[in-house]
Design an enzyme around this catalytic site. Structure first.
Site, PDB file in Angstrom:
ATOM      1  N   ASN A  75     -61.319 -15.178 -32.405  1.00 17.66           N
ATOM      2  CA  ASN A  75     -60.849 -14.717 -33.704  1.00 17.66           C
ATOM      3  C   ASN A  75     -59.333 -14.822 -33.787  1.00 17.66           C
ATOM      4  O   ASN A  75     -58.622 -14.639 -32.785  1.00 17.66           O
ATOM      5  CB  ASN A  75     -61.315 -13.283 -33.986  1.00 17.66           C
ATOM      6  CG  ASN A  75     -60.338 -12.239 -33.501  1.00 17.66           C
ATOM      7  OD1 ASN A  75     -59.379 -11.900 -34.191  1.00 17.66           O
ATOM      8  ND2 ASN A  75     -60.557 -11.730 -32.283  1.00 17.66           N
ATOM      9  N   ILE A  77     -57.442 -13.381 -36.867  1.00 14.51           N
ATOM     10  CA  ILE A  77     -57.375 -12.787 -38.198  1.00 14.51           C
ATOM     11  C   ILE A  77     -55.946 -12.760 -38.719  1.00 14.51           C
ATOM     12  O   ILE A  77     -55.693 -12.942 -39.910  1.00 14.51           O
ATOM     13  CB  ILE A  77     -57.961 -11.364 -38.195  1.00 14.51           C
ATOM     14  CG1 ILE A  77     -59.389 -11.372 -37.616  1.00 14.51           C
ATOM     15  CG2 ILE A  77     -57.962 -10.780 -39.600  1.00 14.51           C
ATOM     16  CD1 ILE A  77     -60.362 -12.256 -38.354  1.00 14.51           C
ATOM     17  N   GLY A  78     -55.010 -12.523 -37.823  1.00  8.28           N
ATOM     18  CA  GLY A  78     -53.614 -12.499 -38.241  1.00  8.28           C
ATOM     19  C   GLY A  78     -53.166 -11.158 -38.795  1.00  8.28           C
ATOM     20  O   GLY A  78     -52.248 -11.091 -39.624  1.00  8.28           O
ATOM     21  N   CYS A 135     -48.580  -8.313 -29.876  1.00 10.18           N
ATOM     22  CA  CYS A 135     -47.934  -8.982 -31.012  1.00 10.18           C
ATOM     23  C   CYS A 135     -46.722  -9.783 -30.545  1.00 10.18           C
ATOM     24  O   CYS A 135     -46.059  -9.430 -29.570  1.00 10.18           O
ATOM     25  CB  CYS A 135     -47.481  -7.943 -32.032  1.00 10.18           C
ATOM     26  SG  CYS A 135     -48.826  -6.983 -32.735  1.00 10.18           S
ATOM     27  N   ILE A 196     -59.260  -4.367 -21.749  1.00 16.33           N
ATOM     28  CA  ILE A 196     -58.132  -5.239 -22.068  1.00 16.33           C
ATOM     29  C   ILE A 196     -58.210  -5.682 -23.529  1.00 16.33           C
ATOM     30  O   ILE A 196     -59.237  -5.517 -24.190  1.00 16.33           O
ATOM     31  CB  ILE A 196     -58.145  -6.506 -21.179  1.00 16.33           C
ATOM     32  CG1 ILE A 196     -59.493  -7.207 -21.292  1.00 16.33           C
ATOM     33  CG2 ILE A 196     -57.800  -6.183 -19.763  1.00 16.33           C
ATOM     34  CD1 ILE A 196     -59.650  -8.545 -20.558  1.00 16.33           C
ATOM     35  N   GLY A 222     -66.152 -10.729 -26.152  1.00 10.80           N
ATOM     36  CA  GLY A 222     -67.575 -10.891 -25.882  1.00 10.80           C
ATOM     37  C   GLY A 222     -67.903 -10.958 -24.407  1.00 10.80           C
ATOM     38  O   GLY A 222     -67.028 -10.856 -23.543  1.00 10.80           O
ATOM     39  N   GLY A 251     -64.351  -5.068 -23.239  1.00 14.09           N
ATOM     40  CA  GLY A 251     -64.427  -6.511 -23.029  1.00 14.09           C
ATOM     41  C   GLY A 251     -65.831  -6.943 -22.663  1.00 14.09           C
ATOM     42  O   GLY A 251     -66.197  -6.953 -21.493  1.00 14.09           O
ATOM     43  N   GLY A 252     -66.656  -7.235 -23.662  1.00 14.34           N
ATOM     44  CA  GLY A 252     -67.983  -7.780 -23.396  1.00 14.34           C
ATOM     45  C   GLY A 252     -69.081  -6.770 -23.205  1.00 14.34           C
ATOM     46  O   GLY A 252     -70.127  -7.089 -22.617  1.00 14.34           O
ATOM     47  N   GLY A 273     -67.146  -3.714 -29.314  1.00 11.79           N
ATOM     48  CA  GLY A 273     -66.590  -4.467 -30.427  1.00 11.79           C
ATOM     49  C   GLY A 273     -67.466  -5.611 -30.876  1.00 11.79           C
ATOM     50  O   GLY A 273     -68.235  -5.493 -31.835  1.00 11.79           O
TER      51      GLY A 273
END
Length: 322
Positions: A75, A77-78, A135, A196, A222, A251-252, A273
Site C-alpha cells: 500500500n 496511500i500517502g 515519514c 513493526i 500481511g 505484522g502478519g 491490520g
C-alpha cells in the site's frame, strides 16, 4: 455479542485494554471503517489506532494505492487525511470512548509538524498518541525519520515536550539496528513501541513494464512479513523489558497462533491490520483462540504469555541460516 473473557484484559501505559488486540492505523479509518459490517464490534479490540494524521489536509498518492501480493499487500496511500483540526474537532466527538481505547497516529514531514499535531491531540480526549516516524524528513532530503536513531529520538523528544499522554513510537524495520533505535527513543521519552511498521516493496506489471503501485513502491504488510516482525519484537523486547516498557507486536497476524507468537516474543498487545481486509470479523476468533491457549496452559491472565519465550540454549555455528 459474547462477553469478553476477563483474563484477556491488561494494562498498557496506564490504559485498560479489554483484550490484547489493537486495530492498526490505516486499516480502520478513524474508528468507523468496519462499524457498518454486521457483527463487528469495537469492543473486541483493546484499542484502535486512528488513521495517520498530519497538520493540514492531504489528498494522498495517485492510484493504484493498494496491490495484493503473495502472502501480503502493498500500500502507498500517502497519508490521505482531513488534517488534525478536523479530526479533533469533528471526528473525535463521534467516537464512543466507552467501547475501547482510541490512539491517535501523528505523522509529519518536519519536527515542527509533529509538535503541532501532537499538541492538538494533547488537548483532546484521545487516550494515547502513536508517533509514525517512518515519514520522510523534507528538511533532510527525504530520509525517513525512523531509519536514523538520532532523528527518531529528536521526533520523540519533540513530541514528549508538548504532551503528557502516553507516547507509542512506531518503529520502522527498514533500518540497521532496531534495538539501538528503541534504546534512543526510550531515552527521549517514549512510553511504548509499535513493532513493526511495513517493509518497503514493489510489484511490477510485466506487460506494461511499470510498477502496479502509482507511487512505484509501497509498504508490504500481511503474513509474508510475520517472521521478520517476530524477530524485531524479540530484539526490541531485550531493550524494553528492563524498563517495563510495553510493545504492540504487529505484522502478519491472521490466527490466534500468530498473536500468541508475538506475545511470547515480548509483545504486551498485538496489532491486527491486513487480516481485516478479508475477514472483518476475525477479532473474536483470535480472542477465543488466546483464551483456549490459556486454558491449555493453565494461565490466569494474558500477561503471563508476554516474554515467556524459551530460547534454544545450543547455538548454531552460524547465525545466517546457512
Amino acid at each position: 455479542m459474547a462477553d469478553i473473557d476477563p483474563r484477556l484484559a491488561s494494562e498498557f501505559c496506564g490504559m485498560r485494554f479489554a483484550t490484547p488486540l489493537v486495530l492498526l492505523s490505516g486499516c480502520v479509518g478513524f474508528g468507523e471503517e468496519y462499524t457498518r459490517v454486521k457483527g463487528f464490534s469495537n469492543r473486541d479490540a483493546g484499542a484502535i489506532c486512528l488513521k495517520g494524521t498530519t497538520g493540514t489536509q492531504r489528498l494522498g498518492n495517485a492510484p493504484h494505492r493498494v496491490y495484493e501480493t503473495p502472502g501480503g499487500m502493498l500500500n502507498a496511500i500517502g497519508l490521505q487525511n482531513p488534517g488534525v483540526d478536523k479530526v479533533v474537532d469533528e471526528i473525535l466527538p463521534t467516537l464512543d470512548f466507552d467501547e475501547t481505547r482510541f490512539i491517535a497516529n501523528v505523522s509529519g514531514s518536519t519536527i515542527e509538524e509533529y509538535i503541532a499535531v501532537t499538541r492538538k491531540f494533547d488537548d483532546s480526549p484521545i487516550d494515547a498518541i502513536e508517533i509514525n516516524i517512518s515519514c520522510p524528513n523534507v528538511k533532510e532530503g527525504g530520509v525517513a525519520f525512523g531509519n536514523d536513531p538520532d532523528m527518531s529520538a529528536r521526533v520523540v523528544e519533540a513530541c514528549r515536550s508538548v504532551t503528557d499522554k502516553p507516547l507509542i513510537t512506531k518503529l520502522s524495520p527498514n533500518q540497521t539496528d532496531i534495538a539501538e533505535n528503541a534504546r534512543r527513543c526510550i531515552e527521549a521519552g517514549s512510553d511504548a513501541f509499535a513493532v513493526i511498521n511495513t517493509l518497503m516493496g514493489m510489484a511490477i506489471d510485466i506487460e506494461a513494464r511499470t510498477p502496479y503501485i502509482g507511487n512505484n513502491q509501497g509498504g508490504l504488510s500481511g503474513p509474508a512479513i510475520k517472521p521478520i516482525a517476530l524477530l524485531k519484537v524479540h530484539q526490541v523486547y531485550q531493550v524494553t523489558k528492563e524498563h517495563g516498557i510495553p510493545i504492540i507486536g504487529q505484522g502478519g497476524v491472521t490466527t490466534p497462533s500468530d498473536a500468541i507468537e508475538f506475545l511470547l516474543a515480548g509483545a504486551s498487545a498485538v496489532g491486527v491490520g491486513t487480516a481485516l481486509f478479508y475477514d472483518p470479523l476475525i477479532l473474536p476468533k483470535i480472542n477465543q483462540g488466546i483464551v483456549d491457549y490459556m486454558d491449555r496452559q493453565q494461565l490466569a491472565n494474558v500477561g503471563q504469555i508476554t516474554g515467556a519465550l524459551q530460547l534454544n540454549t545450543r547455538k548454531p555455528a552460524q547465525a545466517c541460516g546457512c
